[in-house]
Enzyme design. Structure first.
Site, mmCIF file in Angstrom:
data_model
loop_
_atom_site.group_PDB
_atom_site.id
_atom_site.type_symbol
_atom_site.label_atom_id
_atom_site.label_comp_id
_atom_site.label_asym_id
_atom_site.label_seq_id
_atom_site.Cartn_x
_atom_site.Cartn_y
_atom_site.Cartn_z
ATOM 1 C CG HIS A 93 2.908 6.322 10.736
ATOM 2 N ND1 HIS A 93 3.777 5.788 11.667
ATOM 3 C CD2 HIS A 93 3.387 5.954 9.532
ATOM 4 C CE1 HIS A 93 4.730 5.123 11.041
ATOM 5 N NE2 HIS A 93 4.514 5.196 9.744
ATOM 6 C CG ASP A 172 5.162 -5.199 11.770
ATOM 7 O OD1 ASP A 172 5.277 -5.351 10.544
ATOM 8 O OD2 ASP A 172 5.707 -4.275 12.392
ATOM 9 N NE ARG A 179 8.192 -6.254 4.681
ATOM 10 C CZ ARG A 179 7.694 -5.108 5.161
ATOM 11 N NH1 ARG A 179 7.157 -5.057 6.372
ATOM 12 N NH2 ARG A 179 7.720 -4.017 4.439
ATOM 13 C CB SER A 194 4.496 -3.413 8.342
ATOM 14 O OG SER A 194 5.411 -2.948 9.281
ATOM 15 C CE LYS A 198 4.687 -1.225 12.893
ATOM 16 N NZ LYS A 198 6.020 -1.257 12.340
#
Ligand code: URA
Length: 437
Positions: A93, A172, A179, A194, A198
């Site tokens: 990621h 989320d 947010r 967050s 995932k």
């Protein structure tokens, strides 16, 4: 008189939870799990959750609270599992940057070693690009796969890059939208929970995080990027996902291409054993991390780029999602090249300025539902540290027509600089973070 069924009594009160965090306290596990669950059910109102997010931004969370929050968000949706695949799974990621196409060569490169890479990706928003937008430049390529298609492709090809379904961590999704409009995106506990909710729900065995710092990064400050990286590595580890992170420089765009189709073209160059040095360096560094976590620390990563194994995996990955790896990619019909006004060294190419310019050209989107222009983008002809002569091309902006050029050029004002002495070189990969527990 008939009996009436009393409505379910909620075990906690949102106002108590908000007050505790507002006053710098620690939220008990039960209350925190309830808060996330009740928010997902619509019992806790958006205003209450926004107040809670602000209290977290101001007062932070302890490691254990972040773990519970992440776990509660995972529990709000489905949890995937690739346990039956018979091979290790490892994902990457990136916190996002400009010209960051690394997922494209990286996923097939790692898969070439018999490791499965389930890469659930997103679309770009704002100045950072999205992996799915880039891949959709390839004629026929399809981002949406069912869970069964994804599993079959992981078994047969080894690498999948596809859209994350709406079933992963829906809490989320709601919280992120809130947010976004309440100035609470920047809270490290909220960002970490967050992203990791995932990634953990996706069911990968191992995860490598590319946490960026610098002008084009979501987290510009190095120390804050490091704190985010440490928090996410701890979260992954606490959840049984082997996790490491690299802190990488995003002051200048990665590679020479910023856009969609041009980034695919550059990725294919890397898979063919060429490509810009910084893209190759980061692809190789991340591949080594991923393969080490998957039990293959000695894999000859550069060899797989040189001898075509990574390219074979790329072609199979694109074909499996109905894309044509041999089809011509969209090219910009109109271009405009900016040249060096004098001799000198390229001192600086500001990633944020170039990211905004590519976005204004149409390579990115302002609203989630907008389409992107696949041929739009910027090709750099020189990078920081390069010596250029007066009149030599610095970069070319392009798109299907020139209507967006003026606004793109506006955002490039002051985004590049020439000087008389070569700038100091700084390492692309600044630090590696592994769990200490
Ligand atoms: N990306 C996410 O998925 N969540 C955040 O909070 C920030 C970036």
């Amino acid at each position: 008189m008939s009996d009436t069924t009393p409505s379910a009594v909620e075990p906690f009160d949102a106002v108590d939870v908000i007050r505790t965090k507002r006053d710098g306290g620690r939220i008990d596990e039960g209350a925190l799990r309830w808060m996330i669950d009740a928010f997902t059910r619509g019992y806790v109102a958006d205003a209450q959750m926004a107040a809670f997010a602000m209290a977290v931004l101001l007062n932070g969370m302890e490691r254990d609270e972040i773990r519970v929050m992440t776990d509660a968000m995972i529990a709000s949706g489905e949890r995937m599992s690739f346990a039956g695949l018979g091979k290790p799974t490892v994902d990457k990621h990136s916190t996002g940057g400009v010209g960051d196409k690394i997922t494209l060569p990286l996923a097939p490169l790692v898969a070439a070693f018999g490791v499965a890479v389930p890469q659930l990706s997103g679309r770009g928003l704002g100045h950072t690009g999205g992996t799915l937008d880039k891949l959709e430049s390839i004629p026929g390529w399809r981002a949406a796969l069912s869970n069964d298609e994804m599993t079959a492709q992981l078994r047969d090809v080894g690498a999948v890059i596809c859209a994350a379904g709406s079933g992963l961590a829906p809490a989320d999704k709601r919280l992120y939208a809130l947010r976004d409009v309440t100035g609470t995106v920047e809270a490290i506990p909220l960002i970490a929970s967050s992203i990791m909710s995932k990634k953990i729900a996706e069911g990968t065995d191992a995860l490598v995080l590319d946490v960026k710092f610098g002008s084009g990064a979501f987290m510009r400050d190095f120390d804050r990027a490091r704190e985010l990286a440490r928090t996410m590595v701890e979260l992954g580890t606490d959840s049984g996902v082997r996790t490491t992170a690299l802190l990488t420089d995003m002051d200048a765009p990665l590679g020479l291409a910023i856009g969609n189709a041009n980034e695919v073209r550059e990725s294919v160059e890397v898979l063919a054993g060429g490509g810009p040095a910084d893209v190759v360096e980061l692809t190789v560094a991340l591949a080594r991390e991923m393969l080490a976590l998957a039990g293959r620390p000695d894999a000859d990563v550069e060899g797989a780029l040189r001898d075509g194994r990574a390219m074979d995996a790329w072609r199979r990955m694109i074909l499996a999602q109905d894309g044509d790896p041999d089809a011509p990619l969209p090219v910009a019909a109109e271009t405009h090249t900016v040249v060096a006004p004098r001799d000198g060294y390229v001192m600086r190419l500001d990633a944020y300025g170039f990211g905004v310019a590519a976005w204004r050209l149409g390579a990115g989107r302002a609203r989630a539902e907008d389409p992107v222009l696949h041929s739009a983008g910027i090709d750099l002809h020189a990078k920081p540290g390069d010596r250029v002569s007066a009149g030599q091309p610095l970069f070319t902006i392009g798109g299907p027509d020139d209507t967006r050029f003026a606004r793109a050029l506006d955002s490039l004002e002051g985004a590049w600089e020439l000087g008389d002495a070569a700038p100091e070189r700084t390492p692309l990969v600044r630090e590696r973070i592994a769990s200490t527990s």
